[in-house]
Design a protein around this motif. Structure first.
Motif, PDB file in Angstrom:
ATOM      1  N   UNK A  81      27.682  21.980  59.534  1.00  0.00           N
ATOM      2  CA  UNK A  81      28.883  23.145  59.873  1.00  0.00           C
ATOM      3  C   UNK A  81      29.526  23.569  58.545  1.00  0.00           C
ATOM      4  N   UNK A  82      29.817  22.193  58.143  1.00  0.00           N
ATOM      5  CA  UNK A  82      30.467  22.644  56.692  1.00  0.00           C
ATOM      6  C   UNK A  82      29.651  23.404  55.426  1.00  0.00           C
ATOM      7  N   UNK A  83      28.450  22.849  55.568  1.00  0.00           N
ATOM      8  CA  UNK A  83      27.533  23.590  54.411  1.00  0.00           C
ATOM      9  C   UNK A  83      27.573  25.130  54.799  1.00  0.00           C
ATOM     10  N   UNK A  84      27.424  25.438  56.160  1.00  0.00           N
ATOM     11  CA  UNK A  84      27.163  26.761  56.689  1.00  0.00           C
ATOM     12  C   UNK A  84      28.686  27.561  56.228  1.00  0.00           C
ATOM     13  N   UNK A  85      29.647  26.990  56.441  1.00  0.00           N
ATOM     14  CA  UNK A  85      30.955  27.608  56.005  1.00  0.00           C
ATOM     15  C   UNK A  85      31.048  27.899  54.673  1.00  0.00           C
ATOM     16  N   UNK A  86      30.590  26.856  53.807  1.00  0.00           N
ATOM     17  CA  UNK A  86      30.830  27.066  52.492  1.00  0.00           C
ATOM     18  C   UNK A  86      30.068  28.070  51.874  1.00  0.00           C
ATOM     19  N   UNK A  87      28.599  28.048  52.422  1.00  0.00           N
ATOM     20  CA  UNK A  87      27.631  29.243  52.030  1.00  0.00           C
ATOM     21  C   UNK A  87      28.151  30.468  52.610  1.00  0.00           C
ATOM     22  N   UNK A  88      28.689  30.612  53.666  1.00  0.00           N
ATOM     23  CA  UNK A  88      29.224  31.861  54.173  1.00  0.00           C
ATOM     24  C   UNK A  88      30.337  32.411  53.377  1.00  0.00           C
ATOM     25  N   UNK A  89      31.436  31.290  53.060  1.00  0.00           N
ATOM     26  CA  UNK A  89      32.451  31.715  52.210  1.00  0.00           C
ATOM     27  C   UNK A  89      32.061  32.292  50.758  1.00  0.00           C
ATOM     28  N   UNK A  90      30.934  31.445  50.277  1.00  0.00           N
ATOM     29  CA  UNK A  90      30.637  31.946  48.893  1.00  0.00           C
ATOM     30  C   UNK A  90      30.045  33.333  49.228  1.00  0.00           C
ATOM     31  N   UNK A  91      29.440  33.661  50.175  1.00  0.00           N
ATOM     32  CA  UNK A  91      28.639  34.923  50.246  1.00  0.00           C
ATOM     33  C   UNK A  91      29.551  35.744  50.540  1.00  0.00           C
ATOM     34  N   UNK A  92      30.663  35.719  51.317  1.00  0.00           N
ATOM     35  CA  UNK A  92      31.616  36.675  51.354  1.00  0.00           C
ATOM     36  C   UNK A  92      32.491  37.022  50.037  1.00  0.00           C
ATOM     37  N   UNK A  93      32.488  36.180  49.281  1.00  0.00           N
ATOM     38  CA  UNK A  93      33.482  36.197  48.179  1.00  0.00           C
ATOM     39  C   UNK A  93      32.667  36.948  47.194  1.00  0.00           C
ATOM     40  N   UNK A  94      31.282  36.728  47.014  1.00  0.00           N
ATOM     41  CA  UNK A  94      30.249  37.651  46.285  1.00  0.00           C
ATOM     42  C   UNK A  94      30.231  39.162  46.391  1.00  0.00           C
ATOM     43  N   UNK A  95      30.280  39.342  47.869  1.00  0.00           N
ATOM     44  CA  UNK A  95      30.340  40.750  48.649  1.00  0.00           C
ATOM     45  C   UNK A  95      31.506  41.309  48.176  1.00  0.00           C
ATOM     46  N   UNK A  96      32.607  40.539  48.364  1.00  0.00           N
ATOM     47  CA  UNK A  96      33.955  41.288  48.102  1.00  0.00           C
ATOM     48  C   UNK A  96      34.105  41.585  46.588  1.00  0.00           C
ATOM     49  N   UNK A  97      33.743  40.655  45.581  1.00  0.00           N
ATOM     50  CA  UNK A  97      33.655  40.946  44.281  1.00  0.00           C
ATOM     51  C   UNK A  97      32.727  42.425  43.897  1.00  0.00           C
ATOM     52  N   UNK A  98      31.691  42.338  44.619  1.00  0.00           N
ATOM     53  CA  UNK A  98      30.909  43.680  44.371  1.00  0.00           C
ATOM     54  C   UNK A  98      31.490  44.826  44.712  1.00  0.00           C
ATOM     55  N   UNK A  99      32.293  44.507  45.971  1.00  0.00           N
ATOM     56  CA  UNK A  99      32.870  45.889  46.471  1.00  0.00           C
ATOM     57  C   UNK A  99      34.015  46.306  45.798  1.00  0.00           C
ATOM     58  N   UNK A 100      34.827  45.255  45.615  1.00  0.00           N
ATOM     59  CA  UNK A 100      35.979  45.600  44.516  1.00  0.00           C
ATOM     60  C   UNK A 100      35.395  46.139  43.262  1.00  0.00           C
ATOM     61  N   UNK A 101      34.509  45.780  42.717  1.00  0.00           N
ATOM     62  CA  UNK A 101      33.824  46.218  41.373  1.00  0.00           C
ATOM     63  C   UNK A 101      33.557  47.727  41.401  1.00  0.00           C
ATOM     64  N   UNK A 102      32.647  47.991  42.728  1.00  0.00           N
ATOM     65  CA  UNK A 102      32.253  49.487  43.106  1.00  0.00           C
ATOM     66  C   UNK A 102      33.565  50.200  43.281  1.00  0.00           C
TER      67      UNK A 102
END
Length: 265
Positions: A81-102
């Motif tokens: 569960x922790x690995x899944x949450x960490x991966x999900x958080x990392x993925x959301x942050x990457x998506x947010x960075x791309x979104x904010x950049x665009x």
């Protein structure tokens, strides 16, 4: 005594009588049943089990099971569960960075189209020297803010340069309305503290006398020329021009000897 002994073993006269009456198979069956009853009555189950346990065993098989590892299911699920949450958080942050950049790119394109590339060029150019564009009332002002406030200690009357013993005032900011096609009365405003600037109509905040700057063109086609004009304006009001002043400061002063430099300016 004999009869009593037979009774204790479960064998009685009826048993022998039935045995002597016939020798057919049915009587043999009865005999077997009677023997079973005798055994059941004489050997109780508990005693029978004890005798079996004491009986010699000819072959014994022992099976040994070795537990190589033990899986902790609960901890495994928690770690997963922790690995899944960490991966999900990392993925959301990457998506947010791309979104904010665009999003930033889109906003910049929108501003370029809405405001105009020329105005953006002006903002970039004049900001290098501390000037900014400020929307104020129905005007668009080139605005310079002094931090800390600039102390005005020099005065020039065309003949001599006076250096006052204490500041006449302190400049907080200068405003120049760039919507005016050329400099006129009301184009330049000063914000001061500690006293009234001799070239300003009011204390604290007021319209500045344009002096020799009057009728100078305010060009927006060339941002570099606009910056040169703004720098000239700020240099003008960082001193007191006493030959076109609203009042003459009554502050002790000393005369500067570098008069030729001021004449050239």
């Amino acid at each position: 005594m004999e009869g009593n002994s037979l009774n204790r073993t479960g064998l009685n006269q009826d048993f022998f009588k039935r045995l002597n009456e016939t020798g057919n198979n049915s009587n043999l069956k009865l005999l077997n049943d009677s023997l079973k009853n005798v055994i059941t009555k004489e050997v109780k189950m508990k005693e029978f089990n004890e005798r079996l346990l004491k009986t010699r065993q000819e072959k014994i098989i022992i099976r040994e099971v070795l537990l190589e590892s033990e899986v902790d299911l609960v901890n495994s699920l928690k770690q997963l569960k922790k690995v899944y949450q960490d991966e999900l958080k990392s993925m959301v942050e990457r998506v947010n960075d791309l979104y904010n950049s665009e999003l930033l790119k889109v906003q910049q394109l929108y501003k370029t189209e809405a405001i105009g590339s020329r105005l953006i060029d002006i903002v970039k150019t004049i900001s290098k020297k501390g000037w900014y564009l400020l929307m104020k009332d129905n005007s668009v002002n080139a605005y310079k803010f002094y931090s800390p406030p600039y102390e005005v200690v020099l005065g020039y009357d065309g003949k001599c340069v006076k250096e006052y013993d204490e500041p006449v005032c302190s400049l907080r900011s200068i405003y120049c309305n760039v919507l005016h096609p050329h400099i006129s009365s009301g184009t330049i405003q000063l914000s001061t503290e500690g006293g009234q600037h001799p070239n300003c109509s009011d204390k604290n905040f007021g319209v500045a006398c344009p002096g020799t700057l009057e009728n100078r063109d305010i060009t927006l086609d060339d941002s570099q020329k606009l910056l040169e004009l703004l720098n000239e304006i700020s240099a003008t009001y960082e001193i007191c021009h006493l030959n076109s002043a609203y009042y003459n400061p009554e502050i002790n002063f000393t005369l500067r000897k570098d008069l030729d430099q001021w004449k050239a300016a």
